[in-house]
Design a protein around this motif. Structure first.
Motif, PDB file in Angstrom:
ATOM      1  N   PHE A 137      85.017  -5.054  17.594  1.00 35.55           N
ATOM      2  CA  PHE A 137      85.555  -3.459  16.837  1.00 35.55           C
ATOM      3  C   PHE A 137      86.842  -3.219  17.137  1.00 35.55           C
ATOM      4  O   PHE A 137      88.022  -2.814  16.375  1.00 35.55           O
ATOM      5  N   ASP A 138      87.085  -3.418  18.426  1.00 32.99           N
ATOM      6  CA  ASP A 138      88.138  -3.830  18.686  1.00 32.99           C
ATOM      7  C   ASP A 138      89.802  -3.925  18.102  1.00 32.99           C
ATOM      8  O   ASP A 138      91.125  -3.558  18.180  1.00 32.99           O
ATOM      9  N   ALA A 139      89.251  -5.433  17.934  1.00 38.81           N
ATOM     10  CA  ALA A 139      90.272  -6.374  17.721  1.00 38.81           C
ATOM     11  C   ALA A 139      91.146  -5.708  15.901  1.00 38.81           C
ATOM     12  O   ALA A 139      91.907  -5.007  15.799  1.00 38.81           O
ATOM     13  N   LEU A 140      90.105  -4.754  15.495  1.00 43.12           N
ATOM     14  CA  LEU A 140      90.491  -4.259  14.319  1.00 43.12           C
ATOM     15  C   LEU A 140      91.087  -2.681  14.428  1.00 43.12           C
ATOM     16  O   LEU A 140      91.831  -2.427  13.642  1.00 43.12           O
ATOM     17  N   LYS A 141      90.095  -2.152  15.520  1.00 45.86           N
ATOM     18  CA  LYS A 141      90.370  -1.058  15.490  1.00 45.86           C
ATOM     19  C   LYS A 141      91.969  -0.729  15.714  1.00 45.86           C
ATOM     20  O   LYS A 141      92.790  -0.379  15.673  1.00 45.86           O
ATOM     21  N   ASP A 142      92.240  -1.432  17.287  1.00 43.07           N
ATOM     22  CA  ASP A 142      93.550  -1.540  17.651  1.00 43.07           C
ATOM     23  C   ASP A 142      94.899  -2.224  16.072  1.00 43.07           C
ATOM     24  O   ASP A 142      95.674  -1.627  16.435  1.00 43.07           O
ATOM     25  N   ARG A 143      94.462  -3.239  15.331  1.00 39.04           N
ATOM     26  CA  ARG A 143      95.268  -3.218  14.414  1.00 39.04           C
ATOM     27  C   ARG A 143      95.766  -2.508  13.127  1.00 39.04           C
ATOM     28  O   ARG A 143      96.138  -2.701  13.053  1.00 39.04           O
ATOM     29  N   GLN A 144      94.437  -1.610  12.831  1.00 41.56           N
ATOM     30  CA  GLN A 144      94.355  -0.749  11.963  1.00 41.56           C
ATOM     31  C   GLN A 144      93.532   0.261  12.032  1.00 41.56           C
ATOM     32  O   GLN A 144      94.571   0.931  10.896  1.00 41.56           O
ATOM     33  N   GLY A 145      93.890   1.046  13.066  1.00 37.27           N
ATOM     34  CA  GLY A 145      92.965   1.916  13.329  1.00 37.27           C
ATOM     35  C   GLY A 145      92.114   2.586  12.798  1.00 37.27           C
ATOM     36  O   GLY A 145      90.808   1.821  12.508  1.00 37.27           O
ATOM     37  N   VAL A 146      91.742   4.077  13.389  1.00 30.09           N
ATOM     38  CA  VAL A 146      90.680   4.326  12.803  1.00 30.09           C
ATOM     39  C   VAL A 146      89.718   5.392  11.913  1.00 30.09           C
ATOM     40  O   VAL A 146      88.810   4.546  11.033  1.00 30.09           O
ATOM     41  N   GLN A 147      90.481   5.245  10.864  1.00 26.94           N
ATOM     42  CA  GLN A 147      90.424   5.634   9.455  1.00 26.94           C
ATOM     43  C   GLN A 147      90.183   4.538   8.971  1.00 26.94           C
ATOM     44  O   GLN A 147      89.081   4.540   7.981  1.00 26.94           O
ATOM     45  N   TRP A 148      91.280   3.471   8.811  1.00 29.15           N
ATOM     46  CA  TRP A 148      90.686   2.617   7.491  1.00 29.15           C
ATOM     47  C   TRP A 148      89.597   1.944   8.331  1.00 29.15           C
ATOM     48  O   TRP A 148      88.609   1.229   7.378  1.00 29.15           O
ATOM     49  N   LEU A 149      88.907   1.330  10.176  1.00 24.87           N
ATOM     50  CA  LEU A 149      87.745   0.739   9.717  1.00 24.87           C
ATOM     51  C   LEU A 149      86.928   1.768   9.746  1.00 24.87           C
ATOM     52  O   LEU A 149      85.362   1.199   9.126  1.00 24.87           O
ATOM     53  N   VAL A 150      86.766   3.558   9.398  1.00 27.27           N
ATOM     54  CA  VAL A 150      85.505   3.998   8.887  1.00 27.27           C
ATOM     55  C   VAL A 150      85.549   4.247   7.458  1.00 27.27           C
ATOM     56  O   VAL A 150      84.442   2.949   7.273  1.00 27.27           O
ATOM     57  N   GLU A 151      86.120   3.960   6.700  1.00 24.69           N
ATOM     58  CA  GLU A 151      86.543   3.323   5.190  1.00 24.69           C
ATOM     59  C   GLU A 151      86.859   1.818   5.063  1.00 24.69           C
ATOM     60  O   GLU A 151      84.945   1.856   3.773  1.00 24.69           O
TER      61      GLU A 151
END
Length: 182
Positions: A137-151
């Motif tokens: 989760f953190d790898a994606l969130k840190d790389r792309q941001g929360v909005q990106w990960l939600v979408e």
């Protein structure tokens, strides 16, 4: 053969719902697959349909990465119809055949670039355990941001919902469609 007759023409709709058929035609240019079943509930079809252009045109996730997530999730749900449709989209946006083949085979993603690998791991964990390890989760969130990960999460799960429809109603894959159970 489907378990129930798909809606394939406007004449099969009540006059009060024909506009929904037209909307589906406007998005896809035809009616088949999950929406051929969803049209048995016109209001539901009408409410779900806007997710398609959102996923295609508005979503913050790059199309290739979005297709990795969708294909990884759909493969976990063993939905050949949605797989075939989304493989076509993946090829149109330039996703490498190596990645498509790996996802079809449920192969080991460890040799993929980190961004692609992490998406595969994220979706597989979410589909298999309904949870995601904090590090993924953190790898994606840190790389792309929360909005990106939600979408990314919501769009992939929209296609998972379509998997449930096509699997429950045994919607057949078009003869030319890519399959994983050949």
């Amino acid at each position: 053969m489907s378990r129930y007759t798909p809606v394939t023409s406007k004449a099969e709709m009540g006059s009060e719902s024909e506009h929904v058929f037209d909307q589906v035609m406007g998005v896809f240019g035809r009616v088949r697959g999950p929406f051929s079943m969803l049209l048995h509930s016109p209001e539901l079809a009408e409410r779900l349909l806007p997710m398609v252009p959102f996923a295609r045109e508005i979503c913050a996730v790059d199309p290739k990465l979005r297709q990795i997530a969708i294909l990884a999730a759909v493969r976990e749900r063993d939905a050949n119809y949605v797989w075939a449709a989304q493989v076509d989209v993946a090829r149109r946006v330039g996703l490498r055949e190596l990645v498509i083949d790996l996802l079809r085979a449920k192969g080991d993603p460890s040799d993929l670039p980190p961004e692609e690998r992490d998406i595969v791991l994220y979706m597989r964990q979410l589909m298999r355990a309904n949870r995601v390890q904090q590090s993924v989760f953190d790898a994606l969130k840190d790389r792309q941001g929360v909005q990106w990960l939600v979408e990314l999460t919501a769009v992939a799960n929209f296609y998972v919902a379509l998997c449930g429809v096509v699997n429950a109603f045994d919607v057949p894959v078009p003869p030319e469609g890519d399959r994983f159970d050949s």
